[in-house]
Design a protein around this motif. Structure first.
Motif, PDB file in Angstrom:
ATOM      1  N   THR A 288       1.207  -1.472  -0.253  1.00 18.34           N
ATOM      2  CA  THR A 288       0.141   0.068  -0.435  1.00 18.34           C
ATOM      3  C   THR A 288       1.099   1.164   0.061  1.00 18.34           C
ATOM      4  O   THR A 288       1.751   1.807  -0.065  1.00 18.34           O
ATOM      5  CB  THR A 288      -1.093   0.115   1.098  1.00 18.34           C
ATOM      6  OG1 THR A 288      -0.357   0.127   2.083  1.00 18.34           O
ATOM      7  CG2 THR A 288      -1.394  -1.488   1.665  1.00 18.34           C
ATOM      8  N   GLU A 289       0.385   1.896  -0.069  1.00 21.44           N
ATOM      9  CA  GLU A 289       1.295   3.756  -0.267  1.00 21.44           C
ATOM     10  C   GLU A 289       2.001   3.837   0.899  1.00 21.44           C
ATOM     11  O   GLU A 289       2.692   4.084   1.363  1.00 21.44           O
ATOM     12  CB  GLU A 289       0.003   4.916  -0.507  1.00 21.44           C
ATOM     13  CG  GLU A 289      -0.291   5.068  -1.809  1.00 21.44           C
ATOM     14  CD  GLU A 289       1.377   5.129  -2.914  1.00 21.44           C
ATOM     15  OE1 GLU A 289       1.833   5.625  -2.341  1.00 21.44           O
ATOM     16  OE2 GLU A 289       1.141   4.365  -4.484  1.00 21.44           O
ATOM     17  N   MET A 290       1.334   3.417   2.237  1.00 20.02           N
ATOM     18  CA  MET A 290       1.596   3.419   3.818  1.00 20.02           C
ATOM     19  C   MET A 290       3.067   2.420   3.634  1.00 20.02           C
ATOM     20  O   MET A 290       3.838   2.224   4.330  1.00 20.02           O
ATOM     21  CB  MET A 290       0.513   3.308   4.658  1.00 20.02           C
ATOM     22  CG  MET A 290       1.303   3.160   6.221  1.00 20.02           C
ATOM     23  SD  MET A 290       1.598   4.388   6.505  1.00 20.02           S
ATOM     24  CE  MET A 290       0.086   5.216   5.996  1.00 20.02           C
ATOM     25  N   ASP A 291       3.050   1.151   2.871  1.00 19.64           N
ATOM     26  CA  ASP A 291       3.665   0.604   3.310  1.00 19.64           C
ATOM     27  C   ASP A 291       5.189   0.809   2.244  1.00 19.64           C
ATOM     28  O   ASP A 291       6.231   0.684   2.750  1.00 19.64           O
ATOM     29  CB  ASP A 291       3.238  -1.508   2.326  1.00 19.64           C
ATOM     30  CG  ASP A 291       2.463  -1.926   3.426  1.00 19.64           C
ATOM     31  OD1 ASP A 291       1.926  -2.223   3.877  1.00 19.64           O
ATOM     32  OD2 ASP A 291       1.758  -2.760   2.584  1.00 19.64           O
ATOM     33  N   ARG A 292       4.892   1.724   1.030  1.00 17.65           N
ATOM     34  CA  ARG A 292       5.846   2.303   1.014  1.00 17.65           C
ATOM     35  C   ARG A 292       6.133   3.459   1.506  1.00 17.65           C
ATOM     36  O   ARG A 292       7.921   3.312   1.464  1.00 17.65           O
ATOM     37  CB  ARG A 292       5.419   2.891  -0.975  1.00 17.65           C
ATOM     38  CG  ARG A 292       5.449   1.841  -2.113  1.00 17.65           C
ATOM     39  CD  ARG A 292       5.397   2.866  -2.857  1.00 17.65           C
ATOM     40  NE  ARG A 292       3.631   2.341  -3.264  1.00 17.65           N
ATOM     41  CZ  ARG A 292       2.930   1.132  -3.914  1.00 17.65           C
ATOM     42  NH1 ARG A 292       3.900   0.239  -4.533  1.00 17.65           N
ATOM     43  NH2 ARG A 292       2.178   0.990  -4.025  1.00 17.65           N
ATOM     44  N   LEU A 293       6.162   4.195   2.434  1.00 18.43           N
ATOM     45  CA  LEU A 293       6.330   4.646   3.030  1.00 18.43           C
ATOM     46  C   LEU A 293       7.004   4.384   3.966  1.00 18.43           C
ATOM     47  O   LEU A 293       7.936   4.666   4.083  1.00 18.43           O
ATOM     48  CB  LEU A 293       5.034   5.707   3.718  1.00 18.43           C
ATOM     49  CG  LEU A 293       4.849   6.887   4.407  1.00 18.43           C
ATOM     50  CD1 LEU A 293       5.858   8.178   3.152  1.00 18.43           C
ATOM     51  CD2 LEU A 293       3.473   8.018   4.967  1.00 18.43           C
ATOM     52  N   LYS A 294       6.589   2.936   4.274  1.00 20.27           N
ATOM     53  CA  LYS A 294       6.837   2.981   5.905  1.00 20.27           C
ATOM     54  C   LYS A 294       8.378   2.141   5.489  1.00 20.27           C
ATOM     55  O   LYS A 294       9.912   2.364   5.845  1.00 20.27           O
ATOM     56  CB  LYS A 294       6.398   1.531   6.562  1.00 20.27           C
ATOM     57  CG  LYS A 294       5.016   2.124   6.961  1.00 20.27           C
ATOM     58  CD  LYS A 294       4.756   0.158   7.413  1.00 20.27           C
ATOM     59  CE  LYS A 294       3.183   1.063   8.470  1.00 20.27           C
ATOM     60  NZ  LYS A 294       2.559  -0.457   8.723  1.00 20.27           N
ATOM     61  N   PHE A 295       9.013   1.527   4.293  1.00 19.39           N
ATOM     62  CA  PHE A 295       9.833   1.701   3.117  1.00 19.39           C
ATOM     63  C   PHE A 295      10.893   2.204   3.885  1.00 19.39           C
ATOM     64  O   PHE A 295      12.187   2.066   3.746  1.00 19.39           O
ATOM     65  CB  PHE A 295       9.576   0.777   2.607  1.00 19.39           C
ATOM     66  CG  PHE A 295      10.910   0.295   1.779  1.00 19.39           C
ATOM     67  CD1 PHE A 295      11.789  -0.736   2.294  1.00 19.39           C
ATOM     68  CD2 PHE A 295      11.340   1.206   0.278  1.00 19.39           C
ATOM     69  CE1 PHE A 295      12.806  -1.574   1.273  1.00 19.39           C
ATOM     70  CE2 PHE A 295      12.756   0.708  -0.341  1.00 19.39           C
ATOM     71  CZ  PHE A 295      13.350  -0.464   0.473  1.00 19.39           C
ATOM     72  N   GLN A 296      10.879   3.647   2.765  1.00 20.07           N
ATOM     73  CA  GLN A 296      11.031   4.412   2.250  1.00 20.07           C
ATOM     74  C   GLN A 296      12.107   5.094   3.877  1.00 20.07           C
ATOM     75  O   GLN A 296      12.936   5.916   4.029  1.00 20.07           O
ATOM     76  CB  GLN A 296      10.470   5.311   1.930  1.00 20.07           C
ATOM     77  CG  GLN A 296      10.266   5.760   0.270  1.00 20.07           C
ATOM     78  CD  GLN A 296      11.581   4.826  -0.920  1.00 20.07           C
ATOM     79  OE1 GLN A 296      12.777   5.448  -0.063  1.00 20.07           O
ATOM     80  NE2 GLN A 296      11.216   4.441  -1.192  1.00 20.07           N
ATOM     81  N   GLY A 297      10.558   5.296   4.711  1.00 19.94           N
ATOM     82  CA  GLY A 297      10.967   5.983   5.913  1.00 19.94           C
ATOM     83  C   GLY A 297      12.776   4.352   6.597  1.00 19.94           C
ATOM     84  O   GLY A 297      13.243   5.236   7.424  1.00 19.94           O
ATOM     85  N   LEU A 298      12.244   3.239   6.930  1.00 16.16           N
ATOM     86  CA  LEU A 298      13.282   2.770   7.508  1.00 16.16           C
ATOM     87  C   LEU A 298      14.228   2.680   6.868  1.00 16.16           C
ATOM     88  O   LEU A 298      15.135   2.739   7.303  1.00 16.16           O
ATOM     89  CB  LEU A 298      12.694   1.206   6.959  1.00 16.16           C
ATOM     90  CG  LEU A 298      12.936   0.139   7.590  1.00 16.16           C
ATOM     91  CD1 LEU A 298      14.133   0.088   9.290  1.00 16.16           C
ATOM     92  CD2 LEU A 298      12.793  -1.096   7.402  1.00 16.16           C
ATOM     93  N   ARG A 299      14.309   3.002   5.523  1.00 14.91           N
ATOM     94  CA  ARG A 299      15.709   2.811   4.547  1.00 14.91           C
ATOM     95  C   ARG A 299      16.329   4.127   5.111  1.00 14.91           C
ATOM     96  O   ARG A 299      17.656   4.416   4.638  1.00 14.91           O
ATOM     97  CB  ARG A 299      15.614   2.634   3.272  1.00 14.91           C
ATOM     98  CG  ARG A 299      16.069   2.133   2.106  1.00 14.91           C
ATOM     99  CD  ARG A 299      15.968   1.976   0.713  1.00 14.91           C
ATOM    100  NE  ARG A 299      17.098   1.776   0.165  1.00 14.91           N
ATOM    101  CZ  ARG A 299      16.481   1.737  -0.828  1.00 14.91           C
ATOM    102  NH1 ARG A 299      16.063   2.659  -1.980  1.00 14.91           N
ATOM    103  NH2 ARG A 299      18.176   1.499  -2.084  1.00 14.91           N
ATOM    104  N   TYR A 300      15.901   4.981   4.662  1.00 14.93           N
ATOM    105  CA  TYR A 300      16.266   6.988   5.286  1.00 14.93           C
ATOM    106  C   TYR A 300      16.655   6.549   6.046  1.00 14.93           C
ATOM    107  O   TYR A 300      17.812   6.838   6.457  1.00 14.93           O
ATOM    108  CB  TYR A 300      15.193   7.645   5.414  1.00 14.93           C
ATOM    109  CG  TYR A 300      15.879   8.827   5.933  1.00 14.93           C
ATOM    110  CD1 TYR A 300      16.136   9.959   4.910  1.00 14.93           C
ATOM    111  CD2 TYR A 300      16.062   9.672   6.753  1.00 14.93           C
ATOM    112  CE1 TYR A 300      17.215  11.089   5.265  1.00 14.93           C
ATOM    113  CE2 TYR A 300      15.912  10.527   7.300  1.00 14.93           C
ATOM    114  CZ  TYR A 300      16.795  11.213   6.470  1.00 14.93           C
ATOM    115  OH  TYR A 300      17.171  12.701   6.748  1.00 14.93           O
ATOM    116  N   THR A 301      16.069   6.190   7.503  1.00 11.93           N
ATOM    117  CA  THR A 301      16.990   5.499   9.013  1.00 11.93           C
ATOM    118  C   THR A 301      17.786   5.250   8.402  1.00 11.93           C
ATOM    119  O   THR A 301      19.162   5.652   9.550  1.00 11.93           O
ATOM    120  CB  THR A 301      15.664   5.265   9.525  1.00 11.93           C
ATOM    121  OG1 THR A 301      14.530   5.956   9.714  1.00 11.93           O
ATOM    122  CG2 THR A 301      16.374   4.900  11.785  1.00 11.93           C
ATOM    123  N   LEU A 302      17.567   3.995   8.727  1.00 14.08           N
ATOM    124  CA  LEU A 302      19.165   3.261   8.083  1.00 14.08           C
ATOM    125  C   LEU A 302      20.345   3.300   7.019  1.00 14.08           C
ATOM    126  O   LEU A 302      21.147   3.671   7.926  1.00 14.08           O
ATOM    127  CB  LEU A 302      18.590   1.317   7.401  1.00 14.08           C
ATOM    128  CG  LEU A 302      17.923   0.317   7.998  1.00 14.08           C
ATOM    129  CD1 LEU A 302      17.217  -0.081   7.300  1.00 14.08           C
ATOM    130  CD2 LEU A 302      18.647   0.255   9.509  1.00 14.08           C
TER     131      LEU A 302
END
Lengths: 537, 221
Positions: A288-302
């Motif tokens: 979902t859009e939320m999943d994509r957002l979560k992934f980008q957030g996790l990737r940015y944090t990492l």
């Protein structure tokens, strides 16, 4: 926009194999503590794990039912007599991966079993973590595994780690007909009843391997933890086609003749991720859009964290596994049912092999919980576990190419893996031949008093363990023509492992195609969550 | 199997005491009140000098330090060595030291203590922990009285490495298969001499070296 008919052909939610077409979403691929987001060549097959099976609605009821309706044995309560000596052995921290949310399945089982023992007047009870030659679990890890109440009641005198190097703590039973040494933890061997509480995550685990490996010693493990046995195993994840399991079974049968062993085997589903990381268990088509957002957030944090912090962060996320089956009773009858449940969850049918197979290697393996996935463990993940996660027919063709996504950093944990450091830096520059390594160096490492001491008194893997890691990759090494590490941050680690490297996955695919031809078939296996391919030829 | 040995530094590696503790015991057991007071006060007064010498050069430290034994009788030192085992050394043995020695024994190693301490102070400990041999400094005695000089070469630093090599040659042991254990950077030469060095309870410099050279690091405390 593609017509619905095309979309249905390319993808439906019950299909674990998706073929990449124009417009297919980029794939999220593990690469150590990071993730790649990659567009794959058209025609690439992507194999996904099955959706998590529904857990049993009431785990405690399922456990009680299994204890009262065991396979091939009397119910547990009927085996108990007041004053008897009982030992309960438990799988160690290598299972499950990542460690599950509390209460751990072992705690749930123990709470029921210990209550039953107490009600039956059985007070002489010891809990032993069946570590074999794995590292000792720390007190904090042991507490997390069984819960505070049991930990406080039993630790340290009656809840402890197995010690395969304790000269007074092991007994040797008769050899098998094939001359294999059968050695067992003394407390377990001298008990009136041994109860083994297992967690079955992959079909390699459980059955005779539980006691015969978990509570044994180096002399006994040598019978099957050797390169020849691994070469003779078509896949050590498929017990029926594994020489490793045949040897382990022979040893286990000798143990069963000498000792009453009651197994309690739990099978978990593959729900490794939930909540903020739940998207990792989904197909990208389902994001979902939320999943994509979560992934980008996790990737940015990492991307903003040093590797140590990334590792800490990833290791701190427990898996919300559910118990999907509980079986109890005699070793073989119980384990047969366990394997059926494992296949239901993990087995994914795939039509035909591939010239090139891509795996993302995650940050964790059975041997580095709360530690570093060092180069030898990257090797065992790629050529050992991931390669062998099949039912006898490898997913990659003979002479084909495996691409592993991992930084292949030159980092080792001196507390957990001291002997790995010497193995990697002293032995691999001399030879990668598993037979030579076994013949020339295994004994030396296994008896090195410093490594023995670190195993017994510290939290280190045994001196022989890096050899087992190398042997575990033997099938893969013999089978594939080339291994490429995509994203390796240095040259020397891949070189010492006998591999090639590229900066990116796209370059790795180009390099692989150079060896296999432009029309080479490519498969990406999206693991984790864990899956086991059932390749139909 | 190839014959091999495990060489153990003693002070700080197997026991938490060092040669200053040992000397303090002798000073405190001088035999007369004036003797006790004299030697104890003298030793206390020189603590800063000892510390400075130890920091600069272990060899100088040993040479200077052993002068303090001058005038003590040999038989008295031997008897006190036995008593010191009970009073000082035994309680100071690290809890896991015996395990480490036993593990080396099971691996087929000859057990050898190698120390800058004096032989009569280490011999009882070696017997207690099951060592086969002791390589230690030897005090020079004239007419049964210590001169305060140590018979050269003084066992410390590079000389420990030479002593280990000579010992292996003499006993037909494989140097590259042998083990050495120490807590101090001052024993770097001895650790580098054998095929299987290990840092035990290491100081900061040795820990750093051990990590750089991929030597195992143990904690016996």
């Amino acid at each position: 926009m593609r017509p619905l008919k095309t979309l249905k052909r390319l993808y439906d939610e019950n299909n674990q194999v998706v073929v990449t077409e124009k417009g297919s979403p980029p794939r999220v691929i593990f690469s150590g503590e990071d993730f790649l987001l990659e567009d794959l060549p058209l025609g690439t097959r992507v194999v996904f794990a099955r959706s998590p099976l529904q857990g049993v609605p009431n785990p405690k009821a399922a456990i009680r039912w299994a204890l009262n309706h065991p396979e091939g044995m009397d119910p547990l309560h009927a085996l108990l007599r007041p004053g008897m000596k009982v030992t309960i052995a438990l799988d160690d921290i290598s299972l499950p991966l990542p460690p599950m949310v509390t209460p751990d399945a072992r705690q749930t089982v123990l709470e029921i079993v210990l209550e039953l023992l107490a009600d039956s007047g059985v007070d002489d009870v010891h809990l032993i973590v069946a570590t074999a030659l794995h590292r000792r679990m720390t007190d904090a890890e042991m507490k997390r595994m069984v819960g505070e109440k049991i930990f406080n009641a039993f630790h340290p005198d009656r809840y402890y780690n197995h010690d395969a190097e304790d000269p007074d703590g092991m007994v040797e039973l008769e050899h098998t007909a094939q001359g294999e040494v059968v050695a067992l933890n003394r407390r377990a061997a001298e008990s009136d009843l041994l109860i083994y509480v297992n967690i079955n995550l992959v079909p390699m685990d459980g059955g005779h391997k539980s006691v015969g490996t978990g509570l044994s010693n180096y002399a006994s493990l040598r019978a099957h933890h050797n390169p020849k046995t691994i070469r003779d195993s078509e896949s050590y994840m498929e017990p029926s086609k594994s020489a490793l399991h045949r040897s382990s079974d022979r040893i286990g049968r000798v143990i069963d003749q000498h000792l009453k062993v009651f197994h309690i085997e739990t099978v978990l589903n593959n729900r490794m991720f939930d909540g903020p990381t739940g998207f990792l268990g989904k197909r990208e088509e389902d994001f979902t859009e939320m999943d994509r957002l979560k992934f980008q957030g996790l990737r940015y944090t990492l991307s903003k964290l040093p590797r140590v912090a990334k590792r800490k962060l990833m290791m701190s996320i427990p898996a919300p596994y559910d118990i999907i089956a509980v079986n109890a009773g005699a070793t073989e009858a119980c384990h047969e049912k366990t394997l059926e449940a494992c296949w239901r969850q993990y087995s994914v049918p795939v039509q035909g092999q591939s010239d090139i197979v891509i795996w993302g290697v995650p940050y964790i393996s059975p041997y580095n919980v709360n530690s570093i996935l060092n180069p030898l463990l990257v090797q065992v993940m790629g050529l050992g576990y991931l390669f062998n996660l099949n039912r006898g027919t490898p997913l990659v063709k003979k002479g084909g190419v495996i691409i592993l996504c991992h930084p292949a950093y030159d980092e080792f944990d001196p507390e957990h893996h001291p002997s790995y450091i010497e193995f990697f830096n002293r032995l691999l520059p001399e030879t990668r031949d598993a037979m030579v390594l076994e013949h020339k160096y295994e004994q030396e490492f296994a008896t090195n008093p410093s490594y023995v001491h670190l195993y017994r008194k510290g939290n280190a893997y045994h001196g022989a363990h890096p050899f087992y890691m190398w042997y575990w990759g033997e099938n893969g090494r013999q089978h594939v023509g080339k291994v490429i590490v995509a994203g390796a941050e240095n040259n020397h680690v891949p070189e010492l492992l006998g591999w090639e490297r590229t900066d990116t996955l796209a370059e790795a695919i180009d390099l692989a195609r150079g060896a296999t031809g432009r029309s080479a078939s490519i498969t990406l296996v999206k693991s984790a969550p864990i899956l086991q391919t059932d390749v139909r030829l | 199997m190839t014959a091999k040995a495990a060489f153990y530094d003693v002070d700080g590696t197997l026991v938490r005491t060092n040669i200053v503790h040992t000397y303090a015991y002798y000073a405190m057991n001088r035999g007369s009140l004036s003797g006790i007071a004299g030697r104890t006060l003298a030793a206390a007064a020189q603590v800063p000098l000892y510390a400075a010498l130890d920091l600069i050069n272990r060899k100088w430290f040993n040479e200077y330090f052993y002068r303090a034994y001058a005038g003590l009788s040999e038989d008295r030192l031997v008897v006190l060595g036995q008593e010191m085992l009970e009073d000082v050394l035994k309680p100071a043995v690290f809890p896991k030291a015996q395990d480490l020695i036993d593990e080396a024994r099971r691996a087929g190693c000859r057990i050898v203590f190698i120390t800058g301490a004096l032989d009569f102070t280490v011999a009882p400990l070696a017997e207690l922990l099951g060592a086969d041999d002791v390589i230690a400094n030897k005090m020079q005695f004239v007419g049964g009285i210590a001169t305060g000089k140590v018979i050269p070469p003084i066992i410390e630093g590079a000389n420990k490495a030479h002593a280990i090599r000579d010992y292996c040659v003499k006993h037909g042991l494989a140097l590259d298969q042998s083990f050495a254990y120490s807590d101090s950077f001052s024993d770097y030469a001895m650790l580098a001499m054998v095929g299987r060095p290990t840092a035990v309870n290491p100081d900061v410099r040795l820990r750093s070296i051990a990590r750089a050279y991929h030597w195992p690091v143990l904690d016996l405390r």
